[in-house]
Design a protein around this motif. Structure first.
Motif, PDB file in Angstrom:
ATOM      1  N   PHE A 260      68.605  42.372  21.509  1.00  0.00           N
ATOM      2  CA  PHE A 260      68.335  42.997  22.801  1.00  0.00           C
ATOM      3  C   PHE A 260      69.637  43.285  23.544  1.00  0.00           C
ATOM      4  O   PHE A 260      69.808  44.372  24.124  1.00  0.00           O
ATOM      5  CB  PHE A 260      67.437  42.096  23.653  1.00  0.00           C
ATOM      6  CG  PHE A 260      66.059  41.891  23.089  1.00  0.00           C
ATOM      7  CD1 PHE A 260      65.422  42.906  22.391  1.00  0.00           C
ATOM      8  CD2 PHE A 260      65.398  40.685  23.253  1.00  0.00           C
ATOM      9  CE1 PHE A 260      64.151  42.717  21.869  1.00  0.00           C
ATOM     10  CE2 PHE A 260      64.128  40.490  22.743  1.00  0.00           C
ATOM     11  CZ  PHE A 260      63.501  41.512  22.050  1.00  0.00           C
TER      12      PHE A 260
ATOM     13  N   VAL B 185      71.562  46.275  21.893  1.00  0.00           N
ATOM     14  CA  VAL B 185      70.961  47.564  22.254  1.00  0.00           C
ATOM     15  C   VAL B 185      71.270  47.898  23.712  1.00  0.00           C
ATOM     16  O   VAL B 185      71.580  49.050  24.054  1.00  0.00           O
ATOM     17  CB  VAL B 185      69.436  47.532  22.016  1.00  0.00           C
ATOM     18  CG1 VAL B 185      68.769  48.807  22.541  1.00  0.00           C
ATOM     19  CG2 VAL B 185      69.137  47.359  20.533  1.00  0.00           C
ATOM     20  N   PHE B 186      71.216  46.885  24.554  1.00  0.00           N
ATOM     21  CA  PHE B 186      71.477  47.084  25.984  1.00  0.00           C
ATOM     22  C   PHE B 186      72.919  47.517  26.221  1.00  0.00           C
ATOM     23  O   PHE B 186      73.184  48.442  27.010  1.00  0.00           O
ATOM     24  CB  PHE B 186      71.167  45.786  26.729  1.00  0.00           C
ATOM     25  CG  PHE B 186      71.374  45.854  28.217  1.00  0.00           C
ATOM     26  CD1 PHE B 186      70.678  46.770  28.996  1.00  0.00           C
ATOM     27  CD2 PHE B 186      72.260  44.984  28.849  1.00  0.00           C
ATOM     28  CE1 PHE B 186      70.862  46.832  30.371  1.00  0.00           C
ATOM     29  CE2 PHE B 186      72.445  45.034  30.218  1.00  0.00           C
ATOM     30  CZ  PHE B 186      71.744  45.963  30.978  1.00  0.00           C
TER      31      PHE B 186
ATOM     32  N   HIS C 251      73.536  51.042  25.150  1.00  0.00           N
ATOM     33  CA  HIS C 251      72.988  51.819  26.273  1.00  0.00           C
ATOM     34  C   HIS C 251      72.817  53.299  25.942  1.00  0.00           C
ATOM     35  O   HIS C 251      73.214  54.179  26.708  1.00  0.00           O
ATOM     36  CB  HIS C 251      73.856  51.644  27.518  1.00  0.00           C
ATOM     37  CG  HIS C 251      73.044  51.407  28.765  1.00  0.00           C
ATOM     38  ND1 HIS C 251      72.357  50.233  28.979  1.00  0.00           N
ATOM     39  CD2 HIS C 251      72.781  52.192  29.841  1.00  0.00           C
ATOM     40  CE1 HIS C 251      71.739  50.285  30.149  1.00  0.00           C
ATOM     41  NE2 HIS C 251      71.959  51.477  30.684  1.00  0.00           N
TER      42      HIS C 251
ATOM     43  N   ALA D  97      67.630  53.103  21.880  1.00  0.00           N
ATOM     44  CA  ALA D  97      66.707  52.107  22.425  1.00  0.00           C
ATOM     45  C   ALA D  97      65.265  52.474  22.129  1.00  0.00           C
ATOM     46  O   ALA D  97      64.450  51.617  21.759  1.00  0.00           O
ATOM     47  CB  ALA D  97      66.927  51.975  23.929  1.00  0.00           C
TER      48      ALA D  97
ATOM     49  N   SER E  59      62.972  50.125  19.733  1.00  0.00           N
ATOM     50  CA  SER E  59      61.867  49.430  20.396  1.00  0.00           C
ATOM     51  C   SER E  59      60.550  49.631  19.658  1.00  0.00           C
ATOM     52  O   SER E  59      59.680  48.760  19.681  1.00  0.00           O
ATOM     53  CB  SER E  59      61.738  49.904  21.837  1.00  0.00           C
ATOM     54  OG  SER E  59      61.316  51.254  21.900  1.00  0.00           O
TER      55      SER E  59
ATOM     56  N   TYR F   9      65.063  46.793  28.723  1.00  0.00           N
ATOM     57  CA  TYR F   9      65.661  48.044  28.246  1.00  0.00           C
ATOM     58  C   TYR F   9      65.360  48.259  26.766  1.00  0.00           C
ATOM     59  O   TYR F   9      65.034  49.371  26.338  1.00  0.00           O
ATOM     60  CB  TYR F   9      67.172  47.999  28.481  1.00  0.00           C
ATOM     61  CG  TYR F   9      67.887  49.259  28.059  1.00  0.00           C
ATOM     62  CD1 TYR F   9      67.963  50.348  28.921  1.00  0.00           C
ATOM     63  CD2 TYR F   9      68.480  49.366  26.807  1.00  0.00           C
ATOM     64  CE1 TYR F   9      68.612  51.516  28.545  1.00  0.00           C
ATOM     65  CE2 TYR F   9      69.127  50.520  26.413  1.00  0.00           C
ATOM     66  CZ  TYR F   9      69.193  51.601  27.284  1.00  0.00           C
ATOM     67  OH  TYR F   9      69.823  52.754  26.888  1.00  0.00           O
ATOM     68  N   SER F  10      65.451  47.186  25.974  1.00  0.00           N
ATOM     69  CA  SER F  10      65.295  47.308  24.519  1.00  0.00           C
ATOM     70  C   SER F  10      63.849  47.493  24.088  1.00  0.00           C
ATOM     71  O   SER F  10      63.585  47.974  22.990  1.00  0.00           O
ATOM     72  CB  SER F  10      65.883  46.072  23.828  1.00  0.00           C
ATOM     73  OG  SER F  10      67.237  45.902  24.186  1.00  0.00           O
TER      74      SER F  10
END
Length: 906
Positions: free
Chosen positions: A673, A676-677, A680, A685, A689, A712-713
């Motif tokens: 997570f 991936v964050f 950005h 993402a 996801s 976000y992820s």
């Protein structure tokens, strides 16, 4: 001059009188257009060691008007009288001496009158002290009275002599008592051992007169009470929370042990807390219970290349001591090993010690022997580390503290302290709110970096560019490089509109120095080092080092050695270097596999992996996240401007690599997570996801920034199950609400959502069409928490099962449940099983299902937790259990024992 001298001697006289009496009033003369000190000296000096324990309030005595206030550890000027703005000054460094005097400047005739100083101690409610001062204003043209001056001088000398006699009598002690010299000698020992002069938590350098270590909250755990070996499982073992300044004091002596551990994510302030303990021990503050404190940093420990014994380890901190005390290795000594998780990859859990305290060993073996009590079993040891060491090492610690993030009020207080002299507090805090940065700046290190950026008062420049840890640090570096460029007369702002992107460059010398520092930082990362020497950088690096020392680096006093403020700073520079060395996608995947999974190729093609063996990847997690955040920066010049977007072929490679990572066994989901964050990229993402079908972070301590990274992820994930039980969620954990929108089963038991948190949850369910089962057991939900529940769940048609066992619900909640059933008869609300036959029948069917199929095919941890919660609820029922309930209880206990036996066999 005569007038100024007249004022001074009158102040001395008043101070002497007040010192002897502890209270009083006086008259002071001030010269028109000059300045005057209004004195206030009080007893109870020890109460001023805790800056949140008292209130100091100056005001006019007639028609009260606020002159100056100090409380909650900071000066409070919101209610200051308009005519006193910018004219008053307190001296907080003098508070510990009982001196609360105030300086009033630019005197005018209207300032004449009576003033009062009010002092209140929160833990001494009977002692409310008031001093009165009468201020007279004289015109500078008036002739000073020389005879009066000599008269006051004579009186002052006499009073001073009286004060000396009184204090000498107090310190003499009882007749025949031997003078106490231990404290004095120990003080000299402290000064020689502890070279630190100030704490690392200095805030707002310009104009500040003192350091501020904000009081931090920690959860106290009795490690022996923990029931699993998974990190963060402390919900059932929490004794209570304490503040950092209560640790190791006489009042909290029970919270000491031979082996203690402070857990916390990077940047939470563990090092600051340890340095504060050492500094307070040295200065005699806070009544530290230990006679000796030895503080070892990770860098110091890793620098021992030759074998050494216990004596040599201690003596390494006592190089300036000529005679060593004989009781150094007793129970009155505290050893602090800060950042030991960075060495844990090399430390083995010893079953037997390869020698005694006099046997030389390598540093990792020696530390292991100390931690496991094979050596120095009576001495007290404090270790700071991240959660990754918890599984393997928790059995050796009898007391554990978990460091919490900044709450909203802490964020406000930190910003207020930082900007108390330049008025940027409201602008800074508004920017946080409008940009949704609260979870980011709840991490103290990131909060400090954010404040450094805001110091420039250019909020518009950074709008939308501070979303992640890596972007925040990159923006601060950009700010630093811009300041350097201005200093060398390179007007970047003026040239930017005329220059093509390829032409935008830093000063060549600065570029070279930055690139050298970045390359050096990667070497330090691989060798696990946090120090650099000036000789390792280009000769013309002085300007760069000067500016980097405002945040990123700390110069060691009296040497040419610089220390990274935090390992995140080293990781940032190392990531910039690596991002610029990746030539193609094959090399990118090769490096990611090595840093993340330890898959180093036999013959690597990339220079970054040549000669490197990665055995444990935990210490590279932070670096890998930074690296993904900086993939768009191809060269150091790019830092000054917005990064380039990812090329499509690189984006597709990253999507494929992350998807494969998600599907691996024993995947560290939280690390995914965050990666991936930090990357950005919305397309990445979204694609990643969609791979998630179930997410379980059971008993994983989650900070607000963790939840933001998860949100976000999982932006497009449709989850069958989201398990966030025992994750430390509280009423402010609003980041989890968007994640629930696409979930079928959500498990939030054993948290602390409380009434406020669950009310937000009810409201979020009004438009939810996916959720079927919601577990809210053991969340401190009261009747107040059911307010709004009926209204919100009437609008929801998807929820079928709601578990609320283990919450202190009363008759008010029961009535609301009955009201809800009239319109939502299909909704099963499971609470207080012993009082409800429908719930008993429902649980009987569930237990039967468990016996037939679920024990073999279901989530055993989840089932065990559900059984424990309902059994707890039955045992705490308000009525005597009926035969039906007793049979249900026996069936559930059989199912529970069956699971436990199976787990034991495994």
């Amino acid at each position: 001059m005569a007038g100024r001298g007249n004022i001074w001697w009158k102040c001395v006289a008043v101070i002497v009188i007040l010192t002897i009496s502890g209270s009083g009033s006086c008259t002071i003369e001030g010269m028109l257009n000059g300045e005057v000190l209004l004195p206030c000296i009080v007893p109870y000096k020890e109460n001023f060691k805790d800056d949140e324990n008292f209130v100091v309030h100056w005001q006019t005595s007639v028609n009260p008007e606020v002159l100056h206030s100090f409380y909650h550890g900071v000066e409070q000027l919101e209610h200051q009288g308009h005519r006193f703005k910018g004219r008053t000054h307190l001296f907080p460094l003098e508070f510990t001496k009982g001196n609360l005097s105030i300086l009033l400047k630019s005197l005018n005739t209207s300032d004449a009158g009576s003033y009062s100083c009010h002092v209140y101690f929160s833990d001494k409610k009977e002692d409310y002290i008031t001093h009165h001062v009468e201020l007279l204003i004289k015109d500078v043209t008036e002739e000073p009275n020389a005879s009066n001056t000599w008269y006051i001088l004579l009186v002052c000398i006499l009073l001073l002599l009286v004060a000396v006699v009184i204090f000498a009598g107090r310190n003499k002690g009882k007749k025949g008592e031997k003078p106490k010299t231990e404290g004095d000698s120990n003080h000299g020992f402290k000064r020689k051992v502890c070279q630190r002069q100030t704490s690392c938590c200095k805030i707002g350098r310009k104009g500040m007169e003192e350091d501020h270590c904000l009081r931090r909250k920690l959860i106290v755990l009795r490690t022996a009470d923990l029931c699993t070996d998974i990190r963060g499982d402390f919900q059932d073992a929490v004794a209570y929370t304490i503040t950092s300044r209560e640790m190791f004091t006489a009042q909290k002596r029970s919270l000491t042990s031979e082996r203690m551990l402070i857990l916390g994510e990077a940047g939470m302030g563990k090092t600051c807390l340890c340095e504060e303990v050492e500094l307070d021990w040295k200065n005699g503050k806070r009544d530290i219970v230990y006679k000796y404190v030895f503080y070892f940093t990770f860098s110091e420990l890793s620098s021992f290349s030759e074998p050494l014994n216990v004596k040599a380890l201690i003596e390494s901190k006592c190089k300036n001591v000529t005679e060593m005390p004989s009781d150094l290795l007793g129970s009155d000594t505290l050893l602090i090993f800060d950042g030991l998780d960075k060495l844990m990859q090399e430390i083995e859990d010893l079953e037997e010690c390869p020698g005694n305290g006099e046997t030389p060993m390598n540093i990792t073996t020696l530390l292991s022997a100390i931690l496991t009590k094979k050596l120095l079993p009576e001495i007290h040891v404090l270790v700071t580390a991240g959660f990754n060491v918890w599984r393997d090492w928790k059995k050796h610690f009898t007391l554990t503290f978990v460091m919490l993030e900044f709450e909203e009020k802490d964020i406000q207080k930190h910003i207020k302290l930082f900007f108390r002299l330049n008025g940027l507090t409201s602008n800074c805090y508004n920017f946080i709110q409008h940009s949704s940065l609260s979870s980011l700046v709840s991490v103290p290190l990131l909060n400090l970096a954010f404040c450094e950026i805001c110091r420039e008062n250019e909020f518009g420049r950074y709008k939308g560019s501070l979303d992640t840890h890596s972007r925040l640090f990159a923006s601060l570096l950009q700010c630093t490089l811009r300041n350097i460029s201005r200093e060398v007369a390179v007007a970047i702002e003026e040239c930017q509109s005329r220059m093509q992107p390829a032409e935008r460059k830093l000063n060549p010398n600065i570029t070279t120095a930055c690139e050298q520092l970045a390359e050096l930082s990667y070497e330090k990362l691989i060798t696990n080092c946090l120090e650099i020497k000036k000789e390792e950088l280009p000769p013309d690096s002085d300007l760069l080092l000067k500016h980097l020392c405002k945040f990123f680096l700390i110069k060691q006093r009296g040497s040419s050695v610089y220390k990274y403020r935090h390992h995140s700073v080293r990781d940032m520079f190392a990531s910039f270097y690596c991002a610029g060395k990746i030539r193609n996608n094959d090399e990118l995947k090769e490096c990611l596999d090595a840093w993340t999974f330890g898959k180093t190729p036999t013959h690597p093609t990339n220079i970054l992996l040549q000669g490197i063996t990665v055995t444990k990847q935990e210490f590279l997690h932070n670096f890998t996240r930074f690296f993904l955040g900086y993939l768009a920066y191809e060269k150091m010049d790019d830092v000054l401007f917005n990064p380039r977007p990812l090329e499509n072929d690189r984006r597709q490679l990253l999507i494929q690599w992350l998807q494969e990572w998600v599907n691996r066994k024993d995947t560290d989901l939280l690390n995914i997570f965050h990666c991936v964050f930090e990357l950005h990229d919305t397309e990445v993402a979204r694609a990643v996801s969609e791979c998630f079908k179930s997410v379980s972070l059971y008993v994983t301590q989650l900070y607000p920034l963790d939840l933001t990274a998860m949100q976000y992820s999982l932006s497009k994930a449709n989850l069958e199950k989201l398990d966030l039980r025992a994750c430390g969620l509280r009423d402010g954990s609003l980041e989890l609400l968007p994640m629930i929108r696409r979930c079928t089963n959500v498990w939030l038991g054993r948290n602390k959502l409380g009434p406020a948190g669950v009310q937000n949850l009810w409201k979020s369910l009004e438009k939810n069409t996916s959720l079927r089962v919601l577990f809210l057991n053991d969340n401190e939900i009261t009747d107040e928490g059911t307010e709004g529940m009926v209204k919100s769940l009437k609008r929801n048609s998807s929820l079928k099962e709601l578990f609320l066992c283990g919450n202190p619900l009363g008759e008010g909640a029961v009535q609301k449940f009955k009201q809800l059933r009239r319109t939502r008869s299909e909704l099963k609300i499971i609470f207080q099983v012993a009082d409800n036959e429908d719930q008993q029948r429902y649980m009987k069917e569930r237990v039967k299902s468990l016996a037939e199929t679920e024990l073999e095919t279901g989530d055993q941890e989840g089932i065990l937790y559900m059984l424990d919660t309902v059994l707890k609820d039955i045992n705490q029922g308000r009525k005597t259990a009926s035969k039906r309930v007793q049979k249900l209880k026996e069936a559930m206990e059989r199912a529970r024992n069956s699971i436990l036996q199976e787990k034991k066999a495994e």
